[in-house]
Scaffold this motif. Sequence first.
Motif, PDB file in Angstrom:
ATOM      1  N   ARG A  30      47.783  34.345 -30.457  1.00 22.07           N
ATOM      2  CA  ARG A  30      47.984  34.002 -29.298  1.00 22.07           C
ATOM      3  C   ARG A  30      49.119  35.482 -29.065  1.00 22.07           C
ATOM      4  NH1 ARG A  30      50.095  29.179 -25.189  1.00 22.07           N
ATOM      5  NH2 ARG A  30      50.553  30.516 -23.567  1.00 22.07           N
ATOM      6  N   LYS A  31      49.411  35.224 -30.666  1.00 19.65           N
ATOM      7  CA  LYS A  31      50.918  35.922 -30.664  1.00 19.65           C
ATOM      8  C   LYS A  31      50.669  37.510 -31.352  1.00 19.65           C
ATOM      9  CE  LYS A  31      54.517  33.521 -32.749  1.00 19.65           C
ATOM     10  NZ  LYS A  31      55.053  33.275 -34.939  1.00 19.65           N
ATOM     11  N   ALA A  46      47.824  29.651 -32.678  1.00 18.09           N
ATOM     12  CA  ALA A  46      49.168  30.003 -32.875  1.00 18.09           C
ATOM     13  C   ALA A  46      49.509  31.293 -32.644  1.00 18.09           C
ATOM     14  CB  ALA A  46      50.325  29.451 -33.279  1.00 18.09           C
TER      15      ALA A  46
END
Lengths: 163, 152
Positions: free
Chosen positions: B57-58, B54
Amino acid sequence: MTCADVHQLLGPFVDAELPSPMLLAVARHAGTCPTCDAAVRELTDLREAVAGAVEAAVDGLDLSGVWQTVERAIDRTEARDRRVRHLRRAGTWGAIAALAASWLFLTPTTVQQTEHRAPVAVARVAKRPTEIDRLTGRVASFQREPKTGAPIIWVNYNPDDAR
Amino acid sequence: MLPGSRARLALGLAIGVFALSPPLASAGHLTVQVTTVQATDSGECDPSLEPLRARLRKVAGYTSYRALADERRTVGWHSEEEFQLPGGRSLLLWPKAMQDHRVVLQVRLLDGTRRLVDTQVRLQNRGFMVFGLGRDGHVGNGATLILLRAEN
């Protein structure tokens, strides 16, 4: 980018609040200018000292009841708003007096809420300990991972270029 | 105060500060981990990288992350360490000192003999930094991320 430009941007640079291209420009200048490099280090050290002191103070605070307090304050504010709407419809001087009384009654809660918020915001600033002292090369952009503040250096890289 | 007295006072203060200041480099071992990750928009994500997915991905914008190489090594202070990376690249490190719970490192990323990045960082102890290659369509098939972590 001149030394004067860098000195104007020192604060936002140390806080990593500048847009990436400007952040890079300042870092590149500081990498080649000992005076600006020293200024950056001095300001960074100063902010870290302040942030460290605040963080230590925040660590000692018991913030476990903050959100319950905030939620109660929100409930009270919403109730107050409902009363205000009702009283406005009534349109009497008595309504104005009730509004004044409720404002006086709720003011201490609002102040308490503000006091809790301030150190939390400063503590977030303190959690950005990794710093770039110098950066040169084929740097395309610079950003930070939002949660940890970890630096991410994007390289302008084309593997098809002749080595 | 006489000039000679001032000079002696200044010298005494300087010696005192020097004697009381902690050494710059810690005597402890420094462990460095370098992980090379291929980021793409298709395929599965390595289970080992799932916890970071996560967050990656940011910052990188891709959905799938696959570890190409991972090396963890104990390194010495004030000496050059070279980590060989996939694709003929390498990461040169010069650990310099511990300052305020941070590892002062000079880091150089090379593609063969071509220098891509040269930087000096004060890396949070047990923190990490990332070099990203290939975004913005330079490669067209994802990006390569090089994660550098240091622990004293």
